[in-house]
Design an enzyme around this catalytic site. Structure first.
Site, PDB file in Angstrom:
ATOM      1  CD  GLU A 326      -2.947  -0.711   2.454  1.00  0.00           C
ATOM      2  OE1 GLU A 326      -4.112  -1.099   2.361  1.00  0.00           O
ATOM      3  OE2 GLU A 326      -2.513  -0.131   3.472  1.00  0.00           O
ATOM      4  CB  CYS A 327       0.772   4.354   0.126  1.00  0.00           C
ATOM      5  SG  CYS A 327       1.112   6.118  -0.181  1.00  0.00           S
ATOM      6  N   GLY A 328       3.449   3.573   0.259  1.00  0.00           N
ATOM      7  CA  GLY A 328       4.887   3.392   0.374  1.00  0.00           C
ATOM      8  C   GLY A 328       5.311   1.961   0.141  1.00  0.00           C
ATOM      9  CB  THR A 426      -3.583  -0.006  -3.822  1.00  0.00           C
ATOM     10  OG1 THR A 426      -3.370  -0.060  -2.400  1.00  0.00           O
ATOM     11  CG2 THR A 426      -4.214  -1.304  -4.279  1.00  0.00           C
TER      12      THR A 426
END
Length: 436
Positions: A326-328, A426
């Site tokens: 997720e993200c990072g 994501t």
């Protein structure tokens, strides 16, 4: 379950000092022998760790845009056994999105109203005196909230306080305290807001100081007497675990996971196996799933690029079992990451994603994603609600998109996530399935 009385600390806007008030209240009530349950209104994944440090009890997010009634009630039920609830709002009291989501627009006022919590409004009175009462009066009358009173913050002098109190008296608004201006009464920040609790150089001393300062200038007895609660619907279920044995990256680069997600995994019997990519630790080889949460990989590009054992373990796992970021965490699964100085760092290479923190663009807002393909815990076609908050720019995203993603207004979002083999990622942080 009997409702636990509580209140919500909010403000007209960000930057007014409500977080230090929140931490001071949590610690002061805990020092008085109360069991205090903290909550955070909205999609914030940094503040709950500070709340936990202050109260000694895990804090949870409540989000009217992302969470359906069952999940909302299940999270609210985490206050069982507490004497008192203290919740912190996000941004300004009435700030939310234009179109409602699961139950509302995501504002702190909605959280307070739904939970029956009176609002303590923290007002920065810098540069004004009696005029602050007009602000407070407008907030009291704008919506359906019950205003318990105000805390005047950053008061310049005894005369300044007298004038501000005079205005509140004329408006019929209780003053619960007045905190003098203090330049050191802040929390360190970086590009996503506050630094993480684990990174604070002396968090315990800071929180103790906030509590002591609050005791000197705020009427704690009046605040406790102003609490309230409303009946809740029957609780539903917390989020289901996506696997039985989950290797979860946890360190200063990867720490942004919503507490209710982990609570749901544990409640269902999943085993969470923490590991540190920054310490070059590989995920447990017996794990069924590797999950890389968001965080600050852009600040640790060199160390991640040098973490050979971590990358090798990740690659070995991805040959036969799922990996999700997720993200990072998504950025770390990609081919490369460019830091703020323009240096390119090799990442895991399980996806083709290349991101740049040198070329910054602010990405912020709720996301509704409809999966084009499965990801851990969800099948193709599932609708997920989440939140995106980062500054990195995509330079290359060559893999198949994972989802169709729109913002809270229904506008398409280009950050669709990626999939390749057993690997998915994501840019949004998952909060709940849209039907939860």
């Amino acid at each position: 379950m009997a409702e636990v009385p509580g209140l919500l600390v909010s403000a007209p806007s960000s930057g007014t000092g409500k977080t230090t008030v929140m931490l001071g209240l949590l610690r002061a009530f805990a020092e008085d022998g109360l069991t205090v349950q903290p909550f955070k209104s909205g999609p914030d994944y940094i503040d709950p760790a500070f709340h936990r440090a202050a109260a000694g009890r895990a804090s949870f997010n409540l989000d009217s845009w992302a969470m359906g009634p069952g999940l909302w009630a299940a999270i609210a039920a985490r206050s069982a056994g507490a004497d008192l609830v203290v919740a912190e709002g996000s941004m300004g009291l009435y700030d939310g999105v234009a179109k409602p989501g699961a139950q509302g627009q995501g504002s702190s006022a909605e959280t307070a109203t739904r939970m029956g919590w009176p609002v303590v409004l923290v007002i920065d009175v810098s540069g004004q005196a009696q005029s602050a009462a007009a602000t407070a009066l407008g907030f009291a009358r704008y919506g359906d909230i019950r205003l318990a009173g105000v805390i005047l913050n950053r008061v310049a002098s005894p005369r300044h306080e007298r004038l501000a109190r005079l205005g509140m008296e004329r408006a019929g608004i209780p003053v619960l305290g007045a905190r003098p201006r203090r330049g050191d009464l802040t929390l360190p920040e970086r590009h996503l807001g506050l630094i993480q609790a684990v990174e604070h150089p002396d968090l315990e001393t800071a929180i103790a100081g906030y509590a002591a300062f609050l005791r000197d200038h705020v009427d704690l007895a009046a605040i406790r007497a102003a609490t309230g609660a409303a009946p809740l619907p029957a609780p539903g279920n917390l989020p289901r675990p996506p696997a039985q044995r989950i290797a979860l990256a946890q360190d200063a680069a990867f720490s942004f996971t919503y507490p209710h997600i982990l609570a749901g995994w544990r409640a269902a019997g999943a085993e969470i196996l923490p590991f540190s990519p920054l310490a070059d630790e590989a995920p447990d080889p017996q794990s069924d799933l590797v999950w890389l949460p968001g965080g600050y990989p852009e600040l640790h590009g060199g160390r991640l690029a040098a973490a050979e054992r971590f990358r090798a373990g990740l690659r070995n796992h991805a040959e036969t079992r799922p990996v999700h970021g997720e993200c990072g965490g998504y950025m770390a699964l990609g081919e490369a990451l460019v830091d703020k100085e323009g240096r390119r760092h090799r990442m895991a290479g399980l996806l083709g994603l290349v991101t740049s923190y040198e070329k910054r663009k602010f990405h912020l807002g709720y996301r509704l994603a409809t999966l084009q393909a499965p990801m851990p815990g969800f099948g193709a076609g599932a609708a997920l609600r989440g939140h995106e908050f980062h500054y990195s720019t995509i330079l290359d995203e060559p893999d198949a998109p994972l989802a169709d993603v729109v913002d809270a207004d229904g506008n398409p979002v280009p950050e669709t996530g990626s999939r390749r083999g057993n690997v998915t990622g994501t840019f949004f942080h998952l909060i709940a399935e849209a039907t939860a």
